[in-house]
Scaffold this motif. Structure first.
Motif, PDB file in Angstrom:
ATOM      1  N   LEU A  90       0.162  -1.090  -0.158  1.00  0.00           N
ATOM      2  CA  LEU A  90      -0.027  -0.145  -0.158  1.00  0.00           C
ATOM      3  C   LEU A  90       0.938   1.162   0.205  1.00  0.00           C
ATOM      4  N   ASN A  91       1.782   1.417   1.000  1.00  0.00           N
ATOM      5  CA  ASN A  91       2.478   2.405   0.958  1.00  0.00           C
ATOM      6  C   ASN A  91       3.733   2.762  -0.516  1.00  0.00           C
ATOM      7  N   GLU A  92       3.848   1.621  -0.445  1.00  0.00           N
ATOM      8  CA  GLU A  92       4.894   2.003  -2.563  1.00  0.00           C
ATOM      9  C   GLU A  92       4.085   1.950  -3.273  1.00  0.00           C
ATOM     10  N   GLU A  93       2.487   1.994  -3.718  1.00  0.00           N
ATOM     11  CA  GLU A  93       1.980   1.493  -4.173  1.00  0.00           C
ATOM     12  C   GLU A  93       1.374   3.689  -4.052  1.00  0.00           C
ATOM     13  N   ALA A  94       1.207   3.790  -2.964  1.00  0.00           N
ATOM     14  CA  ALA A  94       0.683   5.401  -2.709  1.00  0.00           C
ATOM     15  C   ALA A  94       1.832   6.143  -3.083  1.00  0.00           C
ATOM     16  N   GLU A  95       3.395   5.946  -2.743  1.00  0.00           N
ATOM     17  CA  GLU A  95       3.693   6.759  -3.041  1.00  0.00           C
ATOM     18  C   GLU A  95       4.665   7.170  -4.863  1.00  0.00           C
ATOM     19  N   ARG A  96       4.241   5.450  -5.067  1.00  0.00           N
ATOM     20  CA  ARG A  96       4.843   5.927  -6.207  1.00  0.00           C
ATOM     21  C   ARG A  96       3.623   6.480  -7.090  1.00  0.00           C
ATOM     22  N   LEU A  97       2.727   6.955  -6.497  1.00  0.00           N
ATOM     23  CA  LEU A  97       1.304   7.451  -7.225  1.00  0.00           C
ATOM     24  C   LEU A  97       1.356   8.752  -6.776  1.00  0.00           C
TER      25      LEU A  97
ATOM     26  N   ALA B  89       1.997   5.291 -17.056  1.00  0.00           N
ATOM     27  CA  ALA B  89       1.120   4.048 -17.499  1.00  0.00           C
ATOM     28  C   ALA B  89       1.090   2.699 -16.351  1.00  0.00           C
ATOM     29  N   GLU B  90       2.876   2.529 -16.553  1.00  0.00           N
ATOM     30  CA  GLU B  90       3.163   0.549 -15.643  1.00  0.00           C
ATOM     31  C   GLU B  90       2.010   1.336 -13.988  1.00  0.00           C
ATOM     32  N   THR B  91       2.194   3.043 -13.497  1.00  0.00           N
ATOM     33  CA  THR B  91       1.570   3.666 -12.435  1.00  0.00           C
ATOM     34  C   THR B  91       0.319   3.165 -11.750  1.00  0.00           C
ATOM     35  N   ILE B  92      -0.646   3.412 -13.760  1.00  0.00           N
ATOM     36  CA  ILE B  92      -1.823   3.445 -13.061  1.00  0.00           C
ATOM     37  C   ILE B  92      -2.482   2.036 -13.410  1.00  0.00           C
ATOM     38  N   GLU B  93      -1.898   0.924 -14.037  1.00  0.00           N
ATOM     39  CA  GLU B  93      -1.902  -0.395 -13.799  1.00  0.00           C
ATOM     40  C   GLU B  93      -1.806  -0.766 -12.738  1.00  0.00           C
ATOM     41  N   ARG B  94      -0.370  -0.943 -11.989  1.00  0.00           N
ATOM     42  CA  ARG B  94      -0.514  -1.432 -10.923  1.00  0.00           C
ATOM     43  C   ARG B  94      -1.139  -1.044  -9.932  1.00  0.00           C
ATOM     44  N   PHE B  95      -1.750   0.464  -9.914  1.00  0.00           N
ATOM     45  CA  PHE B  95      -2.440   1.159  -8.460  1.00  0.00           C
ATOM     46  C   PHE B  95      -4.123   0.341  -8.902  1.00  0.00           C
ATOM     47  N   SER B  96      -4.286   0.403 -10.527  1.00  0.00           N
ATOM     48  CA  SER B  96      -5.344  -0.171 -10.445  1.00  0.00           C
ATOM     49  C   SER B  96      -5.661  -1.342 -10.580  1.00  0.00           C
ATOM     50  N   ASP B  97      -4.810  -2.182 -10.298  1.00  0.00           N
ATOM     51  CA  ASP B  97      -4.951  -3.664 -10.119  1.00  0.00           C
ATOM     52  C   ASP B  97      -5.177  -3.852  -8.283  1.00  0.00           C
ATOM     53  N   PHE B  98      -4.266  -3.115  -7.960  1.00  0.00           N
ATOM     54  CA  PHE B  98      -4.012  -2.535  -6.160  1.00  0.00           C
ATOM     55  C   PHE B  98      -5.278  -2.672  -5.774  1.00  0.00           C
TER      56      PHE B  98
END
Length: 286
Positions: A162-169, A185-194
């Motif tokens: 969660l912290n990793e994806e939020a920081e990347r966002l 685009a990778e950030t959006i895809e990863r966050f959508s999956d999460f």
């Protein structure tokens, strides 16, 4: 009419319900909101199936309605395991037999159940079984079986991610401004999956946090449910609304709005949702 749910007499009053169909519609909504599925219904000692005659009976003519429920994760996992077996059989079968395996699957109650409750997974196979779609579906099914087996453990193990994806966002505005489109685009895809995983787990965790009562205290259960689900669903609905706005801005290449929403709306809200669910697990002693 006396209503017995899982062996307990339920304190339920009727307002506009006139027929058995009306009552069952309300009970089905209640069960779904509680994280359960109606698995057996008996009206006056007669099992209710698809008989129009029973559904149309007025409740004043039915002395007792007996209902049995099963936790949603149980049905969900059984459907996933059947799909897993089907996909494995499909991959191991000769090409001449694959069409029959797919056709048999689509006629099962499990296929209908997953189409209703896991549209994203069903859409992978919507256009037919193929090497690529089956391979992707098998990965998704394995992940979901793990979630259904122990949703609390899976959820609590996600905090670091969660912290990793939020920081990347939070880096998204800079990625958009500096032309790092691939990373964005990778950030959006990863966050959508999460976020999809978080929301799937929320549905499963309702059954873990709110267990079926041993003593039949349906009123207490409903009070807890309203506190947990109705209030918390507001947070999730608000998040979904902000997420749709965010994705729309991103698709329209509105870098300023995308960045602002990512930093001030999306990342903080998903953290709040995670904290909310975690607090419920802690309070329930899980």
């Amino acid at each position: 009419m006396i209503i017995i749910i899982d062996g307990n007499v339920a304190d339920i009053s009727f307002e506009n319900e006139k027929t058995l169909s009306d009552v069952l519609a309300g009970l089905d909504r209640w069960a779904r909101d509680s994280g359960f599925c109606l698995t057996r219904v008996s009206a006056g000692g007669t099992d209710v199936d698809d008989s129009d005659a029973l559904f149309d009976r007025e409740i004043k003519d039915i002395p007792t309605l007996t209902v049995e429920t099963t936790p949603f994760p149980v049905f969900y996992r059984e459907a996933l395991e059947l799909l897993s077996d089907t996909l494995r059989s499909w991959t191991e079968s000769a090409p001449t037999g694959q069409a029959a395996i797919e056709e048999a699957w689509r006629k099962t109650p499990a296929a209908s159940f997953l189409a209703e409750y896991d549209n994203y997974l069903s859409n992978v196979l919507h256009c037919g079984f193929s090497g690529d779609s089956v391979k992707l579906a098998m990965v998704m099914v394995r992940e979901r079986i793990e979630e259904a087996g122990d949703p609390a453990a899976v959820f609590l193990a996600m905090e670091d991610r969660l912290n990793e994806e939020a920081e990347r966002l939070l880096d998204l505005p800079l990625d958009l401004q500096t032309g790092c489109d691939k990373r964005a685009a990778e950030t959006i895809e990863r966050f959508s999956d999460f976020t999809g995983k978080i929301l799937r787990l929320f549905m499963l965790l309702k059954c873990v946090i709110i267990e079926k009562p041993d003593g039949g205290d349906m009123v207490l259960r409903d009070m807890v449910l309203r506190d947990m689900v109705l209030k918390d669903m507001v947070l999730i609905d608000e998040f979904n609304s902000a997420l749709r706005e965010f994705l729309s801005a991103y698709e329209n290449k509105d870098m300023v709005l995308s960045g602002d929403l990512a930093e001030y709306e999306i990342a903080p809200r998903i953290k709040s949702i995670y904290a909310m669910i975690k607090s419920k697990l802690v309070s329930a002693g899980i």
